[in-house]
Design an enzyme around this catalytic site. Sequence first.
Site, short mmCIF file in Angstrom:
data_model
loop_
_atom_site.label_atom_id
_atom_site.label_comp_id
_atom_site.label_asym_id
_atom_site.label_seq_id
_atom_site.Cartn_x
_atom_site.Cartn_y
_atom_site.Cartn_z
N ASP A 20 7.46 -9.71 -1.05
CA ASP A 20 6.86 -8.43 -0.68
C ASP A 20 7.79 -7.84 0.38
O ASP A 20 8.59 -8.56 0.99
CB ASP A 20 5.45 -8.67 -0.13
N ASP A 58 7.05 -5.00 3.23
CA ASP A 58 6.46 -4.82 4.56
C ASP A 58 5.61 -6.02 4.94
O ASP A 58 4.66 -6.36 4.25
CB ASP A 58 5.63 -3.53 4.59
N ASP A 86 5.76 -4.87 9.56
CA ASP A 86 4.90 -3.87 8.94
C ASP A 86 4.33 -2.96 10.03
O ASP A 86 3.33 -3.28 10.66
CB ASP A 86 3.78 -4.54 8.15
N GLN A 116 4.12 0.84 -2.60
CA GLN A 116 4.60 1.88 -1.69
C GLN A 116 3.69 3.11 -1.80
O GLN A 116 4.10 4.19 -2.22
CB GLN A 116 6.06 2.23 -1.99
N ALA A 117 2.43 2.91 -1.42
CA ALA A 117 1.43 3.98 -1.51
C ALA A 117 1.76 5.14 -0.59
O ALA A 117 1.23 6.24 -0.78
CB ALA A 117 0.04 3.44 -1.19
N ARG A 160 0.60 -1.87 -9.64
CA ARG A 160 0.13 -1.94 -8.24
C ARG A 160 -0.54 -3.27 -8.00
O ARG A 160 -1.51 -3.63 -8.65
CB ARG A 160 -0.83 -0.79 -7.94
N LYS A 161 0.00 -4.04 -7.03
CA LYS A 161 -0.64 -5.30 -6.67
C LYS A 161 -2.05 -5.00 -6.16
O LYS A 161 -2.23 -4.02 -5.47
CB LYS A 161 0.18 -6.03 -5.60
#
Length: 189
Positions: free
Chosen positions: A9, A11, A17, A53-54, A108-109
């Site tokens: 992953d 961030d 993050d 990456q929303a 999307r996870k």
Amino acid sequence: MKNRALFLDRDGVINRDDGYVFEIEKFVFLDGIFELAGAAKALGYLSIVVTNQAGIGRGYYSEDDFFRLSDWMKGVFATEGAPIDGVYFCPTHPEHGIGRYKVESRFRKPNPGMILAAQHDFDLDLGASLLVGDKESDIQAGSTAGVGTTLLICDRDASRVATAASAVVRNPRDVIPFLTGPGPDAGSF
């Protein structure tokens, strides 16, 4: 023979993050990430980033901003002798996305789409691969895809963390022993 991957992953695993990081000057690498990626490379693993990456979907930054940062990040890893082999990202958010980004996505996870796409692109043996995340959605994506070892980075006492991960580690450096086996005292600090 199929390839093994170290899925990372971004961030919270590669960098600190700080919430929707998209500017190079605000991107802070976590201690141990280059050692981890270098050890993985030395053992024949491919290093593959899988990141929601929303912030793109929410309109906080653009896909071009993400690509610019990703290219820079990959350059730093290459300079450190630990190249990133692939970057997969999902810019959508089912509730908070704007316009075309407000959709459900298999990528999307916690969905496994990014991992399965990488499996196809790199001919991966997911059962012999590892995934490192800092959220349970990362762990769920890895488990659903069939990744053999899933590791949760968390700075709390492992005995107080409810997770489906194979083990809990404090930082990227602590992942290195898992590249060659189950790791020391899996799940404890």
